[in-house]
Design a protein around this motif. Structure first.
Motif, PDB file in Angstrom:
ATOM      1  N   ARG A  76       0.793  -1.274   0.051  1.00 17.64           N
ATOM      2  CA  ARG A  76      -0.013  -0.107  -0.074  1.00 17.64           C
ATOM      3  C   ARG A  76       0.738   1.185   0.049  1.00 17.64           C
ATOM      4  N   SER A  77       1.794   1.330   0.633  1.00 21.17           N
ATOM      5  CA  SER A  77       2.837   2.361   0.927  1.00 21.17           C
ATOM      6  C   SER A  77       4.115   2.221   0.014  1.00 21.17           C
ATOM      7  N   GLU A  78       4.210   1.213  -0.456  1.00 22.11           N
ATOM      8  CA  GLU A  78       5.520   1.028  -1.127  1.00 22.11           C
ATOM      9  C   GLU A  78       6.719   1.071  -0.556  1.00 22.11           C
ATOM     10  N   GLU A  79       6.706   0.358   0.647  1.00 24.94           N
ATOM     11  CA  GLU A  79       7.826   0.250   1.784  1.00 24.94           C
ATOM     12  C   GLU A  79       8.033  -0.937   1.965  1.00 24.94           C
ATOM     13  N   ILE A  80       9.308  -1.201   2.623  1.00 20.97           N
ATOM     14  CA  ILE A  80       9.855  -2.699   3.026  1.00 20.97           C
ATOM     15  C   ILE A  80      10.306  -2.483   4.520  1.00 20.97           C
ATOM     16  N   VAL A  81       9.894  -3.136   5.299  1.00 14.78           N
ATOM     17  CA  VAL A  81      10.093  -3.044   6.679  1.00 14.78           C
ATOM     18  C   VAL A  81      11.239  -4.114   7.046  1.00 14.78           C
ATOM     19  N   PHE A  82      12.244  -3.789   7.826  1.00 19.10           N
ATOM     20  CA  PHE A  82      13.124  -4.947   8.289  1.00 19.10           C
ATOM     21  C   PHE A  82      12.934  -4.655   9.717  1.00 19.10           C
ATOM     22  N   LYS A  83      12.868  -6.142  10.317  1.00 18.03           N
ATOM     23  CA  LYS A  83      13.019  -6.398  11.785  1.00 18.03           C
ATOM     24  C   LYS A  83      14.027  -7.215  12.008  1.00 18.03           C
ATOM     25  N   GLY A  84      14.579  -7.146  13.335  1.00 18.50           N
ATOM     26  CA  GLY A  84      15.815  -7.859  13.778  1.00 18.50           C
ATOM     27  C   GLY A  84      16.289  -7.500  15.013  1.00 18.50           C
ATOM     28  N   ARG A  85      17.613  -7.927  15.218  1.00 16.78           N
ATOM     29  CA  ARG A  85      18.046  -7.718  16.593  1.00 16.78           C
ATOM     30  C   ARG A  85      19.618  -7.827  16.517  1.00 16.78           C
ATOM     31  N   PHE A  92      33.282  -4.483  25.656  1.00 17.09           N
ATOM     32  CA  PHE A  92      33.077  -3.037  26.091  1.00 17.09           C
ATOM     33  C   PHE A  92      31.707  -2.383  25.583  1.00 17.09           C
ATOM     34  N   GLU A  93      31.174  -1.410  26.169  1.00 18.14           N
ATOM     35  CA  GLU A  93      30.125  -0.726  25.734  1.00 18.14           C
ATOM     36  C   GLU A  93      30.235  -0.076  24.557  1.00 18.14           C
ATOM     37  N   ILE A  94      29.026  -0.298  23.612  1.00 23.00           N
ATOM     38  CA  ILE A  94      29.126   0.200  22.181  1.00 23.00           C
ATOM     39  C   ILE A  94      28.272   1.656  22.219  1.00 23.00           C
ATOM     40  N   GLY A  95      28.879   2.679  21.674  1.00 21.46           N
ATOM     41  CA  GLY A  95      28.165   3.765  21.869  1.00 21.46           C
ATOM     42  C   GLY A  95      26.961   3.808  20.482  1.00 21.46           C
ATOM     43  N   GLU A  96      27.235   3.530  19.266  1.00 22.85           N
ATOM     44  CA  GLU A  96      26.441   3.429  18.466  1.00 22.85           C
ATOM     45  C   GLU A  96      26.490   2.250  17.215  1.00 22.85           C
ATOM     46  N   CYS A  97      25.296   1.891  16.874  1.00 23.67           N
ATOM     47  CA  CYS A  97      25.421   0.725  15.649  1.00 23.67           C
ATOM     48  C   CYS A  97      24.288   1.078  14.740  1.00 23.67           C
ATOM     49  N   ARG A  98      25.184   1.193  13.510  1.00 21.63           N
ATOM     50  CA  ARG A  98      24.481   1.794  12.269  1.00 21.63           C
ATOM     51  C   ARG A  98      24.538   0.446  11.094  1.00 21.63           C
ATOM     52  N   LEU A  99      23.099   0.356  10.615  1.00 20.15           N
ATOM     53  CA  LEU A  99      23.033  -0.734   9.652  1.00 20.15           C
ATOM     54  C   LEU A  99      22.901  -0.059   8.355  1.00 20.15           C
ATOM     55  N   THR A 100      23.683  -0.693   7.627  1.00 21.34           N
ATOM     56  CA  THR A 100      23.564  -0.087   5.979  1.00 21.34           C
ATOM     57  C   THR A 100      22.649  -1.127   5.264  1.00 21.34           C
ATOM     58  N   ILE A 101      21.835  -1.040   4.411  1.00 22.96           N
ATOM     59  CA  ILE A 101      21.087  -1.830   3.539  1.00 22.96           C
ATOM     60  C   ILE A 101      21.128  -1.456   2.450  1.00 22.96           C
ATOM     61  N   LYS A 102      21.489  -2.292   1.519  1.00 23.65           N
ATOM     62  CA  LYS A 102      21.592  -1.961   0.051  1.00 23.65           C
ATOM     63  C   LYS A 102      20.862  -2.825  -0.542  1.00 23.65           C
ATOM     64  N   MET A 103      20.143  -2.308  -1.694  1.00 32.13           N
ATOM     65  CA  MET A 103      18.974  -3.092  -2.260  1.00 32.13           C
ATOM     66  C   MET A 103      19.501  -3.027  -3.796  1.00 32.13           C
ATOM     67  N   ILE A 104      19.401  -4.095  -4.500  1.00 32.39           N
ATOM     68  CA  ILE A 104      20.016  -4.162  -5.687  1.00 32.39           C
ATOM     69  C   ILE A 104      18.821  -4.930  -6.778  1.00 32.39           C
ATOM     70  N   ASN A 105      18.693  -4.070  -7.622  1.00 31.16           N
ATOM     71  CA  ASN A 105      17.528  -4.508  -8.527  1.00 31.16           C
ATOM     72  C   ASN A 105      18.101  -5.450  -9.415  1.00 31.16           C
ATOM     73  N   SER A 170      12.497  -5.925  -9.138  1.00 28.87           N
ATOM     74  CA  SER A 170      12.084  -7.228  -9.248  1.00 28.87           C
ATOM     75  C   SER A 170      13.317  -8.209  -8.835  1.00 28.87           C
ATOM     76  N   LYS A 171      13.209  -9.422  -8.297  1.00 28.63           N
ATOM     77  CA  LYS A 171      14.218 -10.120  -7.794  1.00 28.63           C
ATOM     78  C   LYS A 171      15.179  -9.354  -7.239  1.00 28.63           C
ATOM     79  N   THR A 172      14.894  -8.776  -6.119  1.00 28.42           N
ATOM     80  CA  THR A 172      15.720  -7.782  -5.524  1.00 28.42           C
ATOM     81  C   THR A 172      16.839  -8.446  -4.253  1.00 28.42           C
ATOM     82  N   ARG A 173      18.101  -7.937  -4.600  1.00 29.19           N
ATOM     83  CA  ARG A 173      19.020  -8.582  -3.711  1.00 29.19           C
ATOM     84  C   ARG A 173      19.422  -7.627  -2.575  1.00 29.19           C
ATOM     85  N   LEU A 174      19.411  -8.075  -1.391  1.00 24.59           N
ATOM     86  CA  LEU A 174      19.524  -7.269  -0.145  1.00 24.59           C
ATOM     87  C   LEU A 174      20.784  -7.755   0.571  1.00 24.59           C
ATOM     88  N   ILE A 175      21.885  -6.472   0.832  1.00 26.31           N
ATOM     89  CA  ILE A 175      23.003  -6.677   1.309  1.00 26.31           C
ATOM     90  C   ILE A 175      22.879  -5.784   2.630  1.00 26.31           C
TER      91      ILE A 175
END
Length: 181
Positions: A76-85, A92-105, A170-175
């Motif tokens: 409906r909104s043309e979105e993709i939702v990613f859920k994870g842990r 040691f304590e981590i200050g920040e974690c960044r997730l990079t998502i790359k979609m290849i058509n 179509s046939k999207t690859r996610l990295i």
């Protein structure tokens, strides 16, 4: 900003002491111009070594791991939702974690490569086109999200992120790539 551990502070103190030692040694020089040149060179060397040491320590002391990630499209909104842990697997304590998502058509398979996918002719008129016209349908979409802040050792934290999903893909690859510091 970098999140400093006790190891980072010890390395900074070491390089500060090294700089002070080099300045004390260079005080033996009687010519003023040479003295200031030696102090400046000592400052450059110790600062450069300290900065590189911070990056190396950051890489090896703060380790995050992507435990599970799943996705689903919302048509409906043309979105993709990613859920994870994400889990802090370091000591040691981590200050920040960044997730990079790359979609290849429609990534090209080695046996099914055609000439039009390799070479796309261009002419003199392409110099006068606007950039929007040239990039109207990109085949790669890359986004970066902050998925966790201030993770204690062995702590697991869930996350949910959304991003736009181009309707022509179509046939999207996610990295996925996780970077913690």
């Amino acid at each position: 900003m970098i999140h400093l551990t006790i190891v980072h502070w010890l390395v900074l103190i070491f390089f500060l002491a090294l700089f002070i030692l080099l300045v004390v040694i260079s005080k033996k020089e009687t010519r003023r111009n040479v003295f200031w040149s030696m102090v400046f060179a000592s400052f450059l060397v110790t600062t450069t070594a300290a900065v590189f040491s911070m990056f190396v320590l950051d890489k090896y002391t703060k380790k995050g791991k992507l435990l599970a990630i799943e996705n689903h499209r919302i048509l409906r909104s043309e979105e993709i939702v990613f859920k994870g842990r994400v889990q802090n697997v370091g000591k040691f304590e981590i200050g920040e974690c960044r997730l990079t998502i790359k979609m290849i058509n429609n990534p090209v398979e080695s046996g099914k490569l055609s000439g039009s996918q390799i070479y796309q002719p261009s002419g003199f008129g392409d110099f006068f086109k606007s950039r929007k016209e040239n990039k109207s349908r990109p085949n790669t979409v890359k986004r970066e999200f902050i998925v966790a802040k201030y993770l204690e050792p062995n702590e697991v934290r869930p996350f949910t992120v959304r991003m736009h999903y181009p309707p022509y893909f179509s046939k999207t690859r996610l990295i996925y790539k996780l970077h913690c510091h």
